[in-house]
Design a protein around this motif. Structure first.
Motif, PDB file in Angstrom:
ATOM      1  N   GLU A  38       0.792  -1.328  -0.004  1.00  0.00           N
ATOM      2  CA  GLU A  38       0.140  -0.007   0.097  1.00  0.00           C
ATOM      3  C   GLU A  38       0.981   1.246  -0.056  1.00  0.00           C
ATOM      4  OE1 GLU A  38      -3.676   1.684   2.747  1.00  0.00           O
ATOM      5  OE2 GLU A  38      -3.111  -0.468   2.802  1.00  0.00           O
ATOM      6  N   MET A  39       1.985   1.228   0.842  1.00  0.00           N
ATOM      7  CA  MET A  39       2.655   2.337   0.877  1.00  0.00           C
ATOM      8  C   MET A  39       3.607   2.577  -0.488  1.00  0.00           C
ATOM      9  SD  MET A  39       4.472   1.650   4.581  1.00  0.00           S
ATOM     10  CE  MET A  39       5.698   2.800   4.496  1.00  0.00           C
ATOM     11  N   GLU A  40       3.721   1.567  -1.237  1.00  0.00           N
ATOM     12  CA  GLU A  40       4.490   1.630  -2.484  1.00  0.00           C
ATOM     13  C   GLU A  40       3.572   2.046  -3.642  1.00  0.00           C
ATOM     14  OE1 GLU A  40       6.092  -2.213  -3.024  1.00  0.00           O
ATOM     15  OE2 GLU A  40       7.920  -1.846  -1.817  1.00  0.00           O
ATOM     16  N   ARG A  41       2.062   1.600  -3.705  1.00  0.00           N
ATOM     17  CA  ARG A  41       1.190   2.238  -4.307  1.00  0.00           C
ATOM     18  C   ARG A  41       1.020   3.629  -4.182  1.00  0.00           C
ATOM     19  NH1 ARG A  41      -1.358  -2.677  -2.976  1.00  0.00           N
ATOM     20  NH2 ARG A  41      -2.574  -1.560  -1.702  1.00  0.00           N
ATOM     21  N   THR A  42       0.999   4.071  -2.865  1.00  0.00           N
ATOM     22  CA  THR A  42       0.825   5.426  -2.532  1.00  0.00           C
ATOM     23  C   THR A  42       2.055   6.332  -3.264  1.00  0.00           C
ATOM     24  OG1 THR A  42      -0.393   5.056  -0.720  1.00  0.00           O
ATOM     25  CG2 THR A  42       0.281   7.193  -0.904  1.00  0.00           C
ATOM     26  N   ALA A  43       3.183   5.995  -2.776  1.00  0.00           N
ATOM     27  CA  ALA A  43       4.593   6.656  -3.224  1.00  0.00           C
ATOM     28  C   ALA A  43       4.434   6.729  -4.961  1.00  0.00           C
ATOM     29  CB  ALA A  43       5.466   5.894  -2.804  1.00  0.00           C
ATOM     30  N   ARG A  44       3.865   5.561  -5.614  1.00  0.00           N
ATOM     31  CA  ARG A  44       3.905   5.594  -7.098  1.00  0.00           C
ATOM     32  C   ARG A  44       3.000   6.581  -7.596  1.00  0.00           C
ATOM     33  NH1 ARG A  44       4.424   0.077  -6.710  1.00  0.00           N
ATOM     34  NH2 ARG A  44       2.431  -0.042  -6.909  1.00  0.00           N
ATOM     35  N   SER A  45       1.672   6.620  -6.962  1.00  0.00           N
ATOM     36  CA  SER A  45       0.746   7.613  -7.382  1.00  0.00           C
ATOM     37  C   SER A  45       0.793   9.025  -7.073  1.00  0.00           C
ATOM     38  CB  SER A  45      -0.549   7.048  -6.809  1.00  0.00           C
ATOM     39  OG  SER A  45      -0.562   7.444  -5.362  1.00  0.00           O
ATOM     40  N   SER A  46       1.947   9.309  -6.436  1.00  0.00           N
ATOM     41  CA  SER A  46       2.261  10.650  -6.034  1.00  0.00           C
ATOM     42  C   SER A  46       3.227  11.262  -6.717  1.00  0.00           C
ATOM     43  CB  SER A  46       2.496  10.969  -4.358  1.00  0.00           C
ATOM     44  OG  SER A  46       3.802   9.955  -4.274  1.00  0.00           O
ATOM     45  N   LEU A  47       3.942  10.382  -7.758  1.00  0.00           N
ATOM     46  CA  LEU A  47       5.150  10.770  -8.649  1.00  0.00           C
ATOM     47  C   LEU A  47       4.338  11.712  -9.518  1.00  0.00           C
ATOM     48  CD1 LEU A  47       7.028   7.653  -9.282  1.00  0.00           C
ATOM     49  CD2 LEU A  47       7.752   9.583  -7.422  1.00  0.00           C
ATOM     50  N   PRO A  48       5.030  12.821  -9.866  1.00  0.00           N
ATOM     51  CA  PRO A  48       4.627  13.919 -11.209  1.00  0.00           C
ATOM     52  C   PRO A  48       4.623  13.025 -12.466  1.00  0.00           C
ATOM     53  CG  PRO A  48       6.806  14.171 -10.308  1.00  0.00           C
ATOM     54  CD  PRO A  48       6.448  13.086  -9.445  1.00  0.00           C
TER      55      PRO A  48
END
Length: 78
Positions: free
Chosen positions: A68-78
């Motif tokens: 979940e943390m990795e998905r969140t980090a990927r989705s916040s990339l520009p």
């Protein structure tokens, strides 16, 4: 889980500190001897997030929290 280092953040006070989480909840595993493989070492925030759930959600494992943390980090990339 998250690379948080208590000693780096709190100096000597945080040195050697970590929280321990039962990967399978005690209410699900029943009465038995706990083994090291049953436990995960987590920072206080990750430990709390593993226990946080909404109605209808299943038990969050450290592995599912990491995903979940990795998905969140990927989705916040520009």
């Amino acid at each position: 889980m998250c690379d948080f280092n208590f000693a780096r953040a709190y100096g000597e006070l945080g040195d050697g500190y970590i929280e321990v989480h039962h990967v399978t909840p005690l209410h699900a595993s029943g009465a038995r001897e706990t083994k090291l493989d049953d436990l995960a070492c987590l920072c206080a925030n990750c430990h709390r997030m593993c226990h946080r759930s909404r109605p209808g959600e299943s038990w969050r494992t450290p592995a599912s929290l990491r995903a979940e943390m990795e998905r969140t980090a990927r989705s916040s990339l520009p």
